[in-house]
Design an enzyme around this catalytic site. Structure first.
Site, PDB file in Angstrom:
ATOM      1  CG  ASP A 153      -1.979   1.050   1.183  1.00 14.61           C
ATOM      2  OD1 ASP A 153      -3.139   0.728   1.495  1.00 14.61           O
ATOM      3  OD2 ASP A 153      -1.668   2.211   0.858  1.00 14.61           O
ATOM      4  CG  ASP A 159      -2.795   3.411  -2.567  1.00 14.71           C
ATOM      5  OD1 ASP A 159      -3.828   2.718  -2.511  1.00 14.71           O
ATOM      6  OD2 ASP A 159      -2.247   3.921  -1.592  1.00 14.71           O
ATOM      7  CD  GLU A 160      -5.535  -0.981  -0.680  1.00 12.04           C
ATOM      8  OE1 GLU A 160      -5.913  -1.994  -0.098  1.00 12.04           O
ATOM      9  OE2 GLU A 160      -6.271  -0.006  -0.918  1.00 12.04           O
TER      10      GLU A 160
HETATM   11  P1  TTP Z   1      -5.324   5.138   0.824  1.00 10.03           P
HETATM   12  O1  TTP Z   1      -4.313   4.058   0.653  1.00 10.03           O
HETATM   13  O2  TTP Z   1      -6.537   4.855   1.650  1.00 10.03           O
HETATM   14  O3  TTP Z   1      -4.652   6.417   1.460  1.00 10.03           O
HETATM   15  P2  TTP Z   1      -3.243   7.046   1.197  1.00 10.03           P
HETATM   16  O4  TTP Z   1      -2.415   6.217   0.285  1.00 10.03           O
HETATM   17  O5  TTP Z   1      -3.456   8.464   0.773  1.00 10.03           O
HETATM   18  O6  TTP Z   1      -2.630   7.097   2.635  1.00 10.03           O
HETATM   19  P3  TTP Z   1      -2.016   5.895   3.495  1.00 10.03           P
HETATM   20  O7  TTP Z   1      -0.592   6.289   3.711  1.00 10.03           O
HETATM   21  O8  TTP Z   1      -2.812   5.888   4.760  1.00 10.03           O
HETATM   22  O9  TTP Z   1      -2.161   4.639   2.691  1.00 10.03           O
HETATM   23  O10 TTP Z   1      -5.834   5.641  -0.582  1.00 10.03           O
HETATM   24  C1  TTP Z   1      -4.983   5.708  -1.718  1.00 10.03           C
HETATM   25  C2  TTP Z   1      -5.330   6.883  -2.602  1.00 10.03           C
HETATM   26  O11 TTP Z   1      -6.682   6.800  -3.005  1.00 10.03           O
HETATM   27  C3  TTP Z   1      -5.195   8.212  -1.894  1.00 10.03           C
HETATM   28  O12 TTP Z   1      -3.909   8.763  -2.012  1.00 10.03           O
HETATM   29  C4  TTP Z   1      -6.243   9.050  -2.528  1.00 10.03           C
HETATM   30  C5  TTP Z   1      -7.267   8.084  -3.029  1.00 10.03           C
HETATM   31  N1  TTP Z   1      -8.489   8.125  -2.184  1.00 10.03           N
HETATM   32  C6  TTP Z   1      -9.670   8.639  -2.720  1.00 10.03           C
HETATM   33  O13 TTP Z   1      -9.712   9.048  -3.871  1.00 10.03           O
HETATM   34  N2  TTP Z   1     -10.782   8.694  -1.916  1.00 10.03           N
HETATM   35  C7  TTP Z   1     -10.787   8.239  -0.611  1.00 10.03           C
HETATM   36  O14 TTP Z   1     -11.812   8.311   0.082  1.00 10.03           O
HETATM   37  C8  TTP Z   1      -9.557   7.691  -0.075  1.00 10.03           C
HETATM   38  C9  TTP Z   1      -9.483   7.185   1.327  1.00 10.03           C
HETATM   39  C10 TTP Z   1      -8.463   7.671  -0.907  1.00 10.03           C
HETATM   40 MG    MG Z   2      -2.198   4.129   0.566  1.00 13.88          MG
END
Ligand code: TTP
Ligand code: MG
Length: 346
Positions: free
Chosen positions: A9, A103-104
């Site tokens: 992630d 991103d995952e």
């Molecule tokens: P996440 O992996 O939930 O968040 P993140 O990568 O920003 O932070 P973390 O370090 O906690 O993993 O989400 C990945 C991407 O998806 C994030 O950068 C933006 C997008 N996103 C949305 O578009 N809507 C949402 O509600 C969320 C939570 C994320």
């Molecule tokens: Mg993330």
């Protein structure tokens, strides 16, 4: 056979990409999202999180918590490009990859000779070297625990849960960490004095089934750290949708109908970027201000604004006048093979 699953992630993904593009902002509180009065943040970097800023927070509220916050507009092309680079790195280690979002992804490395943790660390290193972004990894015998693991030492962390560690790891774990357990289930469980997975383990299978129906059976395993879901590399997208949360609730059916137009455009644009598929149905989702939600759906072969408007009316009526905080619109697809099967036979 014992499996070895990695969950990767990216850390504050969109914000991290923006920070990389603007080195002068490095280390400063930064968010990506809507900048208008009614805008909502998509995500923010870790310096911003120290002020209590979170994703999905209204921008005005974030600025109240952190007046120096820089809010940058969303640039999807950049994130998609970074995501493809990361995907290409993952593919060097196994073909069994299941992406969950940009991103995952899950990787199944059960058949690799090297220890899973070593592979995860090498992936993180390569991602850092080749994209200047950081990723967190979870290593575990199944998807449930691998995903929890990647979150455990975020950002830039790698956390492994080995099979003998599983019982001790899950026991104190809050039930909210379990896949499928949302705020409402948490509340319900709290009423029964159940806060952790250890608490839940005391419920028998029939008791869980009585409380949660079929999902109760799954919970019986999940709260013990058991999850047999396979990593599915070629999972076909069954639907596509766009949704928007409003920082001020929409008070009327007309307001909902008005809010629909930009969402329809967005959905069209998203569909155009993917390989063409046959649409089976159209649906709209409304989430009301008490967080209840409803979906209205009808058979459809395309996105017809009049039909969408009609679905809004149906969904709105179910709310008995409750204001709306979120609207979503989407399509479901026919399975890809049936596109051929439906060709006229003659
Ligand atoms: P996440 O992996 O939930 O968040 P993140 O990568 O920003 O932070 P973390 O370090 O906690 O993993 O989400 C990945 C991407 O998806 C994030 O950068 C933006 C997008 N996103 C949305 O578009 N809507 C949402 O509600 C969320 C939570 C994320
Ligand atoms: Mg993330």
């Amino acid at each position: 056979m014992e499996r070895r699953i990695i969950h990767i992630d990216m850390d504050c993904f969109y914000a991290a990409v923006e920070e990389r593009e603007r080195p002068e902002l490095a280390g400063k509180p930064l968010a990506v999202g809507g900048r208008s009065r009614r805008g909502v943040l998509t995500t923010c970097n870790y310096p911003a999180r120290r002020f209590g800023v979170r994703s999905a927070m209204p921008t005005w509220k974030a600025l109240e918590l952190c007046p120096d916050l820089r809010v940058l507009p969303v640039r999807m092309e950049l994130y998609r490009e970074a995501s493809q680079k990361v995907r290409a790195i993952l593919q060097r280690y196994t073909p069994i990859i299941e992406p969950l979002s940009l991103d995952e992804a899950y990787l199944d490395v059960s058949d690799r000779l090297r220890p899973a943790r070593e592979i995860a660390e090498e992936i993180r290193l390569r991602i850092r070297q080749e994209t200047e972004l950081t990723a967190s990894a979870g290593v575990a015998p199944n998807k449930l625990l691998a995903k929890i693991g990647s979150d455990w030492q975020k950002p830039d962390g790698c956390f492994e849960i080995t099979p003998p560690e599983v019982p001790g790891f899950v026991e104190p774990l809050p039930v909210s960490r379990l896949w499928g357990v949302g705020p409402r289930a948490v509340e319900r469980l709290q009423g029964l004095g159940i806060r952790t997975c250890g608490d839940m383990q005391k419920l028998s299978l029939p008791e869980l089934a009585r409380l949660f129906g079929k999902f109760g059976e799954e919970l019986h395993g999940l709260c013990r750290g058991i999850d047999n879901r396979p990593v599915q590399p070629h999972r076909e997208r069954k639907s596509m949708s766009c949704e928007h949360t409003f920082s001020e609730d929409l008070p009327s059916e007309e307001a909902c109908a008005e809010a629909l137009a930009p969402l329809i455009e967005e959905l069209h644009a998203d569909l155009a970027k993917k390989a063409p598929r046959n649409i089976k149905s159209l649906f709209v989702k409304l989430k009301f201000n008490d967080f209840r939600q409803t979906t209205a759906e009808e058979a459809a072969a395309r996105i017809d604004p009049t039909q969408a408007r009609h679905l809004i009316a149906t969904a709105w009526a179910r709310g008995a006048g409750r204001p709306v905080r979120l609207i979503g619109i989407g399509v479901r697809f026919h399975p890809a093979e049936s596109a051929q099967a439906e060709l006229p036979l003659s």
